[in-house]
Design a protein around this motif. Structure first.
Motif, PDB file in Angstrom:
ATOM      1  N   HIS A 221       1.010  -1.311  -0.238  1.00 41.84           N
ATOM      2  CA  HIS A 221       0.001  -0.083  -0.159  1.00 41.84           C
ATOM      3  C   HIS A 221       0.672   1.051  -0.160  1.00 41.84           C
ATOM      4  O   HIS A 221       0.552   2.113  -0.251  1.00 41.84           O
ATOM      5  N   ASN A 222       2.320   0.934   0.821  1.00 42.54           N
ATOM      6  CA  ASN A 222       2.962   2.275   0.044  1.00 42.54           C
ATOM      7  C   ASN A 222       3.989   2.745  -1.637  1.00 42.54           C
ATOM      8  O   ASN A 222       4.401   3.109  -1.193  1.00 42.54           O
ATOM      9  N   ALA A 223       3.934   1.513  -2.160  1.00 47.33           N
ATOM     10  CA  ALA A 223       4.120   1.779  -3.637  1.00 47.33           C
ATOM     11  C   ALA A 223       3.268   3.273  -4.318  1.00 47.33           C
ATOM     12  O   ALA A 223       2.325   3.196  -3.949  1.00 47.33           O
ATOM     13  N   ASN A 224       4.327   3.824  -4.691  1.00 42.03           N
ATOM     14  CA  ASN A 224       3.940   4.517  -5.522  1.00 42.03           C
ATOM     15  C   ASN A 224       2.582   4.622  -6.550  1.00 42.03           C
ATOM     16  O   ASN A 224       3.853   3.368  -7.017  1.00 42.03           O
ATOM     17  N   PHE A 225       1.807   5.308  -6.957  1.00 46.66           N
ATOM     18  CA  PHE A 225       1.435   5.139  -7.845  1.00 46.66           C
ATOM     19  C   PHE A 225       1.938   4.878  -9.243  1.00 46.66           C
ATOM     20  O   PHE A 225       2.372   5.343  -9.298  1.00 46.66           O
ATOM     21  N   SER A 226       1.705   3.866 -10.013  1.00 41.86           N
ATOM     22  CA  SER A 226       1.765   3.838 -11.633  1.00 41.86           C
ATOM     23  C   SER A 226       0.233   2.205 -12.246  1.00 41.86           C
ATOM     24  O   SER A 226       0.141   1.570 -11.913  1.00 41.86           O
ATOM     25  N   GLU A 227       0.455   3.173 -13.133  1.00 43.68           N
ATOM     26  CA  GLU A 227      -0.641   2.459 -14.347  1.00 43.68           C
ATOM     27  C   GLU A 227      -0.032   1.172 -13.900  1.00 43.68           C
ATOM     28  O   GLU A 227      -0.958  -0.389 -14.088  1.00 43.68           O
ATOM     29  N   ALA A 228       0.875   0.393 -14.271  1.00 40.35           N
ATOM     30  CA  ALA A 228       1.047  -0.833 -14.174  1.00 40.35           C
ATOM     31  C   ALA A 228       1.064  -1.468 -12.407  1.00 40.35           C
ATOM     32  O   ALA A 228       0.372  -2.562 -12.593  1.00 40.35           O
ATOM     33  N   LEU A 229       1.414  -0.662 -12.299  1.00 38.71           N
ATOM     34  CA  LEU A 229       1.296  -1.165 -10.308  1.00 38.71           C
ATOM     35  C   LEU A 229      -0.342  -1.773 -10.444  1.00 38.71           C
ATOM     36  O   LEU A 229      -1.033  -2.587  -9.431  1.00 38.71           O
ATOM     37  N   ALA A 230      -1.726  -0.554 -10.629  1.00 40.76           N
ATOM     38  CA  ALA A 230      -2.642  -0.618 -10.581  1.00 40.76           C
ATOM     39  C   ALA A 230      -3.490  -1.418 -11.808  1.00 40.76           C
ATOM     40  O   ALA A 230      -4.273  -2.407 -10.694  1.00 40.76           O
ATOM     41  N   HIS A 231      -3.199  -2.375 -12.509  1.00 43.21           N
ATOM     42  CA  HIS A 231      -3.318  -2.946 -13.164  1.00 43.21           C
ATOM     43  C   HIS A 231      -2.938  -4.098 -12.977  1.00 43.21           C
ATOM     44  O   HIS A 231      -4.150  -5.633 -12.724  1.00 43.21           O
ATOM     45  N   ARG A 232      -2.061  -4.750 -12.295  1.00 43.38           N
ATOM     46  CA  ARG A 232      -1.062  -5.606 -12.064  1.00 43.38           C
ATOM     47  C   ARG A 232      -2.282  -5.785 -10.033  1.00 43.38           C
ATOM     48  O   ARG A 232      -2.252  -7.519 -10.593  1.00 43.38           O
ATOM     49  N   ALA A 233      -2.430  -5.568  -9.523  1.00 39.77           N
ATOM     50  CA  ALA A 233      -3.384  -5.314  -8.439  1.00 39.77           C
ATOM     51  C   ALA A 233      -5.059  -5.893  -8.410  1.00 39.77           C
ATOM     52  O   ALA A 233      -5.708  -6.717  -8.258  1.00 39.77           O
ATOM     53  N   GLU A 234      -5.287  -4.990  -9.915  1.00 42.04           N
ATOM     54  CA  GLU A 234      -6.314  -5.472 -10.467  1.00 42.04           C
ATOM     55  C   GLU A 234      -7.071  -6.805 -11.223  1.00 42.04           C
ATOM     56  O   GLU A 234      -6.832  -7.393 -10.450  1.00 42.04           O
ATOM     57  N   GLN A 235      -6.037  -7.301 -11.403  1.00 43.14           N
ATOM     58  CA  GLN A 235      -5.494  -8.627 -11.800  1.00 43.14           C
ATOM     59  C   GLN A 235      -6.201  -9.985 -11.242  1.00 43.14           C
ATOM     60  O   GLN A 235      -6.123 -10.321 -11.241  1.00 43.14           O
ATOM     61  N   MET A 236      -5.357  -9.277 -10.027  1.00 47.18           N
ATOM     62  CA  MET A 236      -4.936 -10.101  -8.877  1.00 47.18           C
ATOM     63  C   MET A 236      -5.824 -10.530  -8.573  1.00 47.18           C
ATOM     64  O   MET A 236      -6.985 -11.534  -7.603  1.00 47.18           O
ATOM     65  N   ILE A 237      -7.048  -9.697  -8.229  1.00 45.87           N
ATOM     66  CA  ILE A 237      -8.225  -9.419  -7.760  1.00 45.87           C
ATOM     67  C   ILE A 237      -9.225 -10.244  -8.023  1.00 45.87           C
ATOM     68  O   ILE A 237      -9.924 -10.533  -7.752  1.00 45.87           O
ATOM     69  N   ARG A 238      -8.790  -9.765  -9.762  1.00 46.33           N
ATOM     70  CA  ARG A 238     -10.034 -10.964 -10.812  1.00 46.33           C
ATOM     71  C   ARG A 238      -9.507 -12.175 -10.837  1.00 46.33           C
ATOM     72  O   ARG A 238     -10.690 -12.749 -10.223  1.00 46.33           O
ATOM     73  N   GLN A 239      -8.723 -12.375 -10.230  1.00 48.13           N
ATOM     74  CA  GLN A 239      -7.500 -13.995 -10.784  1.00 48.13           C
ATOM     75  C   GLN A 239      -9.336 -14.909  -9.189  1.00 48.13           C
ATOM     76  O   GLN A 239      -8.698 -16.138  -9.579  1.00 48.13           O
ATOM     77  N   THR A 240      -9.298 -13.951  -7.965  1.00 47.69           N
ATOM     78  CA  THR A 240      -9.671 -15.239  -6.889  1.00 47.69           C
ATOM     79  C   THR A 240     -10.658 -14.447  -6.642  1.00 47.69           C
ATOM     80  O   THR A 240     -11.515 -15.344  -6.618  1.00 47.69           O
TER      81      THR A 240
END
Length: 511
Positions: A221-240
């Motif tokens: 949660h402390n990582a600076n925002f980036s589109e790549a990081l945001a999309h990776r988080a989104e995909q991890m949630i969608r997979q589960t």
């Protein structure tokens, strides 16, 4: 002379033509018995009839037909913070308790939070597949491999999210005494103007102050925002997760959940729990009913359409935008899954959704009239007569609760009680059912070298007077240090204030 004649005539009538006095007395006696029996029968039949037509057994309890599907009983709910998740957990608790399902309960009150979840945090866990668990839903920081050790392969995963601006407002009020970043800031507006002035990622409990949703989902949660990081988080949630609910549209969320799990309408009908008290001026244009006010307090939309819930603070629009940027990863998740949510409703059918939401709200109002005193108006904890259903208090605001309607029959009262029982007390009830204590077990006397007993979940915390000052917790999983317990219950700062609300401190246990 005249009176003697009248007396003889009366004796002749009573004793001769009408019958002897003893016969009248006997007749009156049997008439009295018959009348009493008839009266008791009416009362008895009325009570049977009332129980037979209990609101919880009426046809309305089932709701619209779901077809031939079978109810899901293997469920994992990621209970995110300040998202109306306590109300969702109550839905799961009720469904499981009524059907004798087994819960993956924590050793204390949270599953190791804020540490990443570990399977051994589940009370009674004996290894993969040793025990069949049906429902998992207490606070945790999600860790999929460890969750899969506990829950079966066919488990339905779901969670709930909330607008990060509204979530920040609620977190600031609730965790101000816990999170150093909030404690340093005078107001949320001050924090929003310059978050880095107050925020230190190294300090414990500061995770409540930035990207709290992402933290609960188990990511950085402390990582600076980036589109790549945001999309990776989104995909991890969608997979589960098969379903992500949205707090602002709570009723629509409950209808989607009902259909996804194949549950009756009453299973998802609920009263808002863990709701904060709001000042009338803050409520703005929400409905004047208690339902609308509590919905606002819980961060849940009222009867409106898609309008976003407003935060109950005086932060400016510029400060709100700063909070979105500060919680940029959460904001991305919210926008993405809010869009996904409405795509689900589009597939479901807007007309059908409106119809079922209307039925759910009518059902909630009907249940409130039956179950709750004064039509269900929420009250402050200290005004609740039954200390066992007083909600836990934390932070700067008062958490509201409910009082049961007097005079309910036992079955109705039990069903109503389940709907308003606070999360902490409900967990204790389920814990006692799954792990009954032996009748012969007696509490051990406190030794002279032991310090005072304080609450720590369902165990007792002992303060040792040895040189190390280490404190340990007894329980089924063995001894644990205080540091572990405190991590399990980050809001321990408010515990003493709650004991004065809920019961006497000398009971040695927090209920």
């Amino acid at each position: 002379m005249f009176f003697r004649r009248r007396a003889r005539m009366l004796r002749w009538l009573v004793g001769g033509r009408v019958g002897p006095v003893w016969m009248w007395k006997a007749l009156l006696f049997f008439v009295a018995i018959g009348f009493a029996g008839q009266l008791l029968g009416v009362i008895f039949n009325k009570s049977i009839h009332t129980a037979g037509r209990s609101i919880f057994t009426s046809p309305d309890a089932q709701g619209p037909s779901l077809g031939s599907c079978q109810p899901h009983t293997h469920i994992m709910f990621l209970k995110t913070h300040k998202t109306a998740s306590s109300t969702v957990l109550n839905v799961l608790y009720r469904f499981g308790e009524e059907r004798d399902l087994r819960f993956a309960l924590p050793l204390g009150y949270q599953l190791g939070y804020p540490l990443p979840f570990n399977a051994h945090r589940v009370k009674g866990y004996r290894g993969r597949g040793a025990v069949e668990y049906h429902i998992m839903g207490n606070h945790m920081r999600f860790n999929k491999p460890e969750v899969e050790k506990v829950m079966p392969a066919d488990t339905f995963y779901f969670s709930i999210i909330r607008n990060p601006v509204a979530l920040a407002e609620s977190s600031f009020a609730y965790y101000k005494e816990v999170a150093p970043a909030f404690r340093k800031a005078k107001t949320l507006g001050d924090f929003a103007d310059d978050p880095r002035k107050y925020y230190d990622p190294r300090l414990r409990n500061n995770h409540y102050a930035r990207n709290l949703l992402l933290f609960d989902f188990g990511m950085d949660h402390n990582a600076n925002f980036s589109e790549a990081l945001a999309h990776r988080a989104e995909q991890m949630i969608r997979q589960t997760f098969k379903l992500i609910l949205v707090s602002e549209y709570f009723d629509q969320s409950m209808i989607l959940l009902r259909h996804a799990l194949c549950w009756p309408l009453d299973a998802v009908a609920s009263f808002s729990l863990n709701a904060r008290q709001q000042k009338p001026s803050i409520l703005g244009g929400m409905s004047g009913s208690w339902v609308g006010k509590v919905a606002t307090a819980a961060g849940v939309a009222g009867k409106g359409g898609r309008s976003q819930a407003k935060t109950a603070t005086n932060v400016t629009e510029e400060q709100r935008e700063k909070l979105r940027q500060w919680n940029g990863l959460d904001w991305h998740l919210y926008k993405t899954f809010n869009q996904t949510f409405w795509e689900e409703i589009h597939r479901f059918g807007h007309a059908q959704m409106e119809e079922e939401v209307a039925l759910l709200r009518m059902r909630r109002e009907d249940l409130a009239r039956v179950c709750l005193r004064d039509g269900g108006k929420p009250v402050e904890a200290h005004r609740i007569r039954d200390k066992n259903i007083r909600p836990y208090q934390s932070g700067l605001v008062k958490i509201l609760g409910y009082e049961l309607q007097p005079g309910l029959d036992n079955a109705t009262r039990m069903s109503c009680l389940r709907m308003i029982r606070p999360e902490i007390q409900y967990k204790d009830v389920l814990d006692a059912k799954q792990f009954p204590r032996p009748l012969a077990a007696q509490p051990q006397p406190v030794q002279q070298n032991q310090g005072p007993m304080v609450a720590a979940g369902s165990s007792l915390l002992r303060q040792d007077s040895s040189r190390t000052g280490e404190r340990s917790v007894g329980g089924e999983a063995g001894r644990r240090t205080v540091e572990e317990v405190e991590r399990d219950w980050a809001r321990s700062r408010s515990m003493r204030r709650n004991q004065t609300l809920i019961g006497r401190p000398d009971k040695g246990r927090f209920r």
